[in-house]
Design an enzyme around this catalytic site. Sequence first.
Site, PDB file in Angstrom:
ATOM      1  N   TYR A  15      -6.227   0.122   4.636  1.00 10.38           N
ATOM      2  CA  TYR A  15      -6.229   1.517   5.072  1.00 10.38           C
ATOM      3  C   TYR A  15      -7.346   1.691   6.106  1.00 10.38           C
ATOM      4  CZ  TYR A  15      -3.687   2.041   0.614  1.00 10.38           C
ATOM      5  OH  TYR A  15      -2.822   1.907  -0.448  1.00 10.38           O
ATOM      6  N   PRO A  31       5.221   7.958  -5.107  1.00 13.85           N
ATOM      7  CA  PRO A  31       5.835   8.729  -6.199  1.00 13.85           C
ATOM      8  C   PRO A  31       6.699   9.887  -5.709  1.00 13.85           C
ATOM      9  CG  PRO A  31       3.507   9.264  -6.000  1.00 13.85           C
ATOM     10  CD  PRO A  31       3.752   8.087  -5.104  1.00 13.85           C
TER      11      PRO A  31
END
Length: 305
Positions: free
Chosen positions: A59, A205
């Site tokens: 990241y 999710p």
Amino acid sequence: MTKEIQIGRSEVKTGKLGLGTNKVGGHNLFNDLQDSDGSQIIEEALKENISLLDTAFMYGLGRSEEIIGQVLRAHDRSKVVLATKAAQDPNDGLHLNNKPDFLKTSVDSALKRLKTDYIDIFYIHFPDEKTPKDEAVEALAEEKKAGKIRAIGVSNFSLTQIKEANKNHQIDIVEDNYSLVHRGAEKNLFPYLKEEGISFVPYFPLASGLLTGKYTINDQPKFKKFSTAEYEKIIHALDKVRNLAKEHDSTISQIILAWYIANPNIGVVIPGARKAEQVRSNAQALKINLSNQEFQQIDQLFREF
């Protein structure tokens, strides 16, 4: 709902809602990110008592870890659960590397960027092709004994690779792609993880935004991995979730997150955020108590996926 869970057999404990931080400093992954927004996202998560922060070297090639480390200097480190990952080798064109020496070096580098003397959960981000998986995990077990990390994780490993990696029963947690519309892990992974006492963390999710309810029947081209018929079923299912959300005075996203929070197969759910207000909104999911009937209703709406 503030239920705390234990990560595998480790001593790490955390709440059921965490924060995925690929949009904190992840300039190599997303356009138009500001470091200042990333700092505010972390501050907001801590303000909302979201204790688990899930990051990775990939990241921003360390930038996400650096931003988190800067923010945490003004907070009580003992109240934060830091999870990070490594596998992409910056000295080899970001090719995957699970060699013991590389993983140990990666732990040390992450500790410096995070400005901390221990990492709560350290994951092997992706498996490489050559390193024996149990040897890679053994290297992390040595780091655990040294007090540098507190729990061992693997991410994006197949069941066969997880079993090899867990030969000596040292894995505490597994992170993989899972959502209400991507449920393969229920058959492929969950039985083994439950048997071994290994926690599970789903990424994506909200299925890249699909499960937020912001898309319509006309947006199917944006989600090409679903057939037209599958996409229509998802949209119709979300319409029913919308009715449930109204009953709870919440959003579709909050209801979906509440389903993961209530799911005994899920350790921690880690939705990401681009802005602090999204973190604030996600945190409201902790206040939703789904009845068993509501939980089963949502489960059945997406059962075929």
